[in-house]
Design an enzyme around this catalytic site. Sequence first.
Site, PDB file in Angstrom:
ATOM      1  N   ILE A 669       4.228   3.879  -1.640  1.00  0.00           N
ATOM      2  CA  ILE A 669       5.178   4.629  -0.795  1.00  0.00           C
ATOM      3  C   ILE A 669       6.411   3.819  -0.453  1.00  0.00           C
ATOM      4  O   ILE A 669       7.355   4.353   0.131  1.00  0.00           O
ATOM      5  CB  ILE A 669       4.507   5.102   0.515  1.00  0.00           C
ATOM      6  CG1 ILE A 669       3.971   3.913   1.318  1.00  0.00           C
ATOM      7  CG2 ILE A 669       3.435   6.130   0.242  1.00  0.00           C
ATOM      8  CD1 ILE A 669       3.470   4.283   2.695  1.00  0.00           C
ATOM      9  N   GLY A 670       6.462   2.542  -0.809  1.00  0.00           N
ATOM     10  CA  GLY A 670       7.644   1.766  -0.478  1.00  0.00           C
ATOM     11  C   GLY A 670       7.584   0.371  -1.047  1.00  0.00           C
ATOM     12  O   GLY A 670       6.517  -0.161  -1.363  1.00  0.00           O
ATOM     13  N   GLY A 673      11.045  -6.264   1.220  1.00  0.00           N
ATOM     14  CA  GLY A 673      11.404  -7.603   0.806  1.00  0.00           C
ATOM     15  C   GLY A 673      10.199  -8.522   0.673  1.00  0.00           C
ATOM     16  O   GLY A 673      10.260  -9.525  -0.028  1.00  0.00           O
ATOM     17  N   GLY A 675       6.897  -7.291  -0.050  1.00  0.00           N
ATOM     18  CA  GLY A 675       5.788  -6.724  -0.805  1.00  0.00           C
ATOM     19  C   GLY A 675       5.818  -5.221  -0.899  1.00  0.00           C
ATOM     20  O   GLY A 675       6.601  -4.558  -0.200  1.00  0.00           O
ATOM     21  N   VAL A 677       4.181  -1.417  -0.475  1.00  0.00           N
ATOM     22  CA  VAL A 677       3.388  -0.765   0.564  1.00  0.00           C
ATOM     23  C   VAL A 677       2.742   0.485  -0.021  1.00  0.00           C
ATOM     24  O   VAL A 677       3.397   1.274  -0.714  1.00  0.00           O
ATOM     25  CB  VAL A 677       4.273  -0.383   1.774  1.00  0.00           C
ATOM     26  CG1 VAL A 677       3.421   0.273   2.859  1.00  0.00           C
ATOM     27  CG2 VAL A 677       4.977  -1.614   2.339  1.00  0.00           C
ATOM     28  N   LYS A 691       0.032  -3.358   2.803  1.00  0.00           N
ATOM     29  CA  LYS A 691       1.087  -4.145   2.164  1.00  0.00           C
ATOM     30  C   LYS A 691       0.434  -5.164   1.251  1.00  0.00           C
ATOM     31  O   LYS A 691      -0.422  -5.948   1.669  1.00  0.00           O
ATOM     32  CB  LYS A 691       1.948  -4.841   3.213  1.00  0.00           C
ATOM     33  CG  LYS A 691       3.098  -5.648   2.609  1.00  0.00           C
ATOM     34  CD  LYS A 691       3.913  -6.382   3.672  1.00  0.00           C
ATOM     35  CE  LYS A 691       4.689  -5.404   4.521  1.00  0.00           C
ATOM     36  NZ  LYS A 691       5.579  -6.115   5.468  1.00  0.00           N
ATOM     37  N   ASP A 802      14.312  -9.782  12.475  1.00  0.00           N
ATOM     38  CA  ASP A 802      14.838  -8.747  11.579  1.00  0.00           C
ATOM     39  C   ASP A 802      14.708  -7.371  12.241  1.00  0.00           C
ATOM     40  O   ASP A 802      14.234  -6.413  11.632  1.00  0.00           O
ATOM     41  CB  ASP A 802      14.105  -8.773  10.243  1.00  0.00           C
ATOM     42  CG  ASP A 802      14.879  -8.030   9.142  1.00  0.00           C
ATOM     43  OD1 ASP A 802      16.102  -7.854   9.303  1.00  0.00           O
ATOM     44  OD2 ASP A 802      14.263  -7.636   8.147  1.00  0.00           O
TER      45      ASP A 802
END
Length: 968
Positions: A669-670, A673, A675, A677, A691, A802
């Site tokens: 699904i994603g 930066g 790893g 997911v 992740k 972040d």
Amino acid sequence: MASATIFRLVFYFLSFLCLLSVAFSDDLQTLLSIKTAFQDSNTRIFDSWEPNAPHCSFSGITCDSSGFVKEIELSHQNLTGLLPLSSFCQLKSLEKLSLGFNYLHGLVTEDLNKCFSLKYLDLGNNFFSGSFPDISSINGLVSLYANCSGFSGTFPWNSLRNMTYLQVLSIGDNPFDRTQFPQVILNLTKLNWLYLSNCSIEGNIPDEIGNLVELIDLELSENYLIGEIPKTITKLTKLWQLELYSNQLTGELPPGFGNLTNLELFDASDNHLHGNLSEIRFLIKLKSLQLFQNQFSGELPPELGDFKYLVNLSLYTNKLTGSLPQKLGSWADFIFIDVSENFFTGPIPPDMCKKGTMKKLLMLQNNFTGEIPDTYANCTTLIRFRVSKNRLSGQVPSGIWGLPNAELIDVAENDLEGPVTSDIGKAKSLGQLLLAYNRLNGELPFEISKSSSLVSIDLSFNNFSGKIPEEIGELKQLTSLQIQGNAFSGSIPDSLGSCHSINDVNMAKNMLSGSIPSSLGSLPALNFLNLSRNQLSGPIPGTLSSLRLNLLDLSENRLTGSIPDSLLTEANNGSFTGNLGLCSEKIRGFRRCSPQSGASGHLRTVLVCLAFATIALLASLLAFCYLKKKRQNIGERSLKEDSWDLKPFHVLTFTEDDILDSIKRENLIGKGGSGNVYRVVVGNGKELAVKHIWHTDDRRKIGSSTPILNKRGTKCKEFDAEVQTLSSIRHVNVVKLYCSISSEDSSLLVYEYMPNGSLWDRLHTCNKLQLDWETRYEIALGAAKGLEYLHHGYDRPVIHRDVKSSNILLDEELKPRIADFGLAKIVQANSMKESTQIIAGTHGYIAPEYAYTNKVNEKSDLYSFGVVLMELVTGKRPIEPEFGEHKDIVDWVCGNLKTRESIVRMVDPTIPEVYRDNAIKVLKIAIHCTARLPAGRPTMRTVVQMLEDAQPCELIRIIVSKDGGDKQ
């Protein structure tokens, strides 16, 4: 007897000294307790407040002749926390307490009544909540400031009844309950300063206002006042400032208004006033006159041209006629004029920039005639120059094109002629150039490319000719190019494909020739493309198929070849008519395409290229499949054959195999930066997010499918950081980590799944939701509480490093969770709260101190969170083309803190008007968070308190100075 008397006198004297010593000690201890109450404040004011120092030497403290504390001056000191009234009121000689412009919050209690000796009290510009207390016991007050501090409910007007010494009453900008004009004020005849703006006063201004003859300043703006301005106001001959704007006042300026000859600042804008302005002619000391958005009519008094101090004049949206006095603005350091949307005639006064200080000249939508005066060509201070929709003629003075600070030049819809000169290259700040519907001619100079801030160019319906400069591609900020209805010739510059911010291109009705550049297909933001009614030839570039166009018009040209199927949408019906050389298998009215159709002369070349492309594609596919198989083998070996170590951090309802079996492509699904997911559904139906992090270096060997393994390298350190941070956290607004599963080569983090994605998705992508203001506020508060826990919930604070909207995840009820701690760091105990030196973060969110220290600490998270708050309020991304080159949302927001109107315009227009003021208060908090110097930012704990005090039902308006009421 004499010796006994002397003995008694000595005894009494020593006793008195002893009492004084005790009293002084009491004052010292009281001040130290006040220091303790404000211990979380980021201020240096208390550095001198030491137990062994004389208390009268403390910064901000003034003592009387007997050594008792008489005055406390702590305004503008970044104080945070609750107000320790019980301590302040122990100082029995205290006459002045000044705490304005801080970050104090919570309730102001009835303990305030114990400060009997107070004469001066300033609690203004803070973040208090609840009602203002009864202060009837402090009847010696001379000055009371409680404006813009978050008070609500009913103000205790009756507590002012016996304050016969009161000279200053400033309680505006608080959301009090609606009330009629308080009669008690009308008996306070010593008042010289009355600030009641924006505090819910309704009804008429009473005639008795004329009793307050000592008034110097009267401000009643932004209330619910109706009726006429009472004639008795003309008795207030000492008035220096009169502010009545944003009410519902009617009628004319009362007869005798000209008696207010000391008036310097007068603002009655945004009402329903009418009649003429003849009374204004007597107000010769006026510096600022703002009467915009009313229904005034008639001519301006000619005496206005002789006013020696006038610097701001705003009369837009009225029904005024006649000409402007030709000496207008020539005497003082004139700054601003806006007389737009009236019926003025005659020439533009030539000397308003005589002193070289003018910033805005706004005269659009009138009937001004004559030429633009040459004098404005030298007015280098001008920021906005708008004279559109008039009857101006002649040439635009060449220097106007090159005004170095001009952000907007608008001369559209006049009868102007002549060229745009090469001076345009000097206009480094120019964002909008609006010249449509004139008779301007000549070639567009290539120097326009040096106006690097240009966002919008509109040259439509003029007589421009020649080629479009190839250098136009250097305008990287350009979003709109309107040049239709001219006589441009030659080809469309291929360099236009470098304007990646552009979304609207209209070149219709010119004499352009040649082919359509394929580079236009590389413009990611392009929504509207109109090239109709030219002489363009050749095929339609296939690259246009990659665009998501809302409008495409290529009609009335000389195009040939087939129409790409991807462009055949219902929205594009009629987009290709008038091109006899085009063919299509699907559109009626076009001939069918034959094998020779289109670029038949190049068919052989096309076929050869196609053959080579096919071979290359097949080779690439074979290589890809080989590499993919190799990587799959590695992945399968790592996940199924390696030895895994599971570390649970909560009670688990799934097994290690449940997770390992679900790490496959269809569950991806994603990609972040640190790893990939995956969404995983385990046996009991529970959704999880996993992740997968490889313990690898970021580099890859060219031609190798095998990662360069670095067993304790970058990825492993990111994994360790995230596990170390998340495993110990238990907070409703921080994403929950269930367990970690590690092998020698890779690791898995299993945490709760957030079905509504990230805040970034919901604000800025095609998956965005229409988030109402209440939801946005709850997201802001929840995220702030999560960060507060990280900063203050441990012995050592956790710095996220972040913070951004894509790292704020939303659950099924849109409740926020702080996520992605791959960059988080726990501040080491021996670091003395020093910052880390690892460059981290995301562009647009990074605090400015990175530029000169490469360091981060908790204050860096505060800056990033301030950016998120700005996203929530404005709906804008942190980086937008409209902000300008090298500028971000913080620059944009700070640049718009000029007028009340410019601040309101920053609020996302989808937020209902009833919540606009609420949103502005959150924007104010965001501005505090993004202070350029870290020391000026509050703590995360303070931010939570400020947000809690800013609940939608209790918000107040931000105070701004009205800079001329520019609405143009």
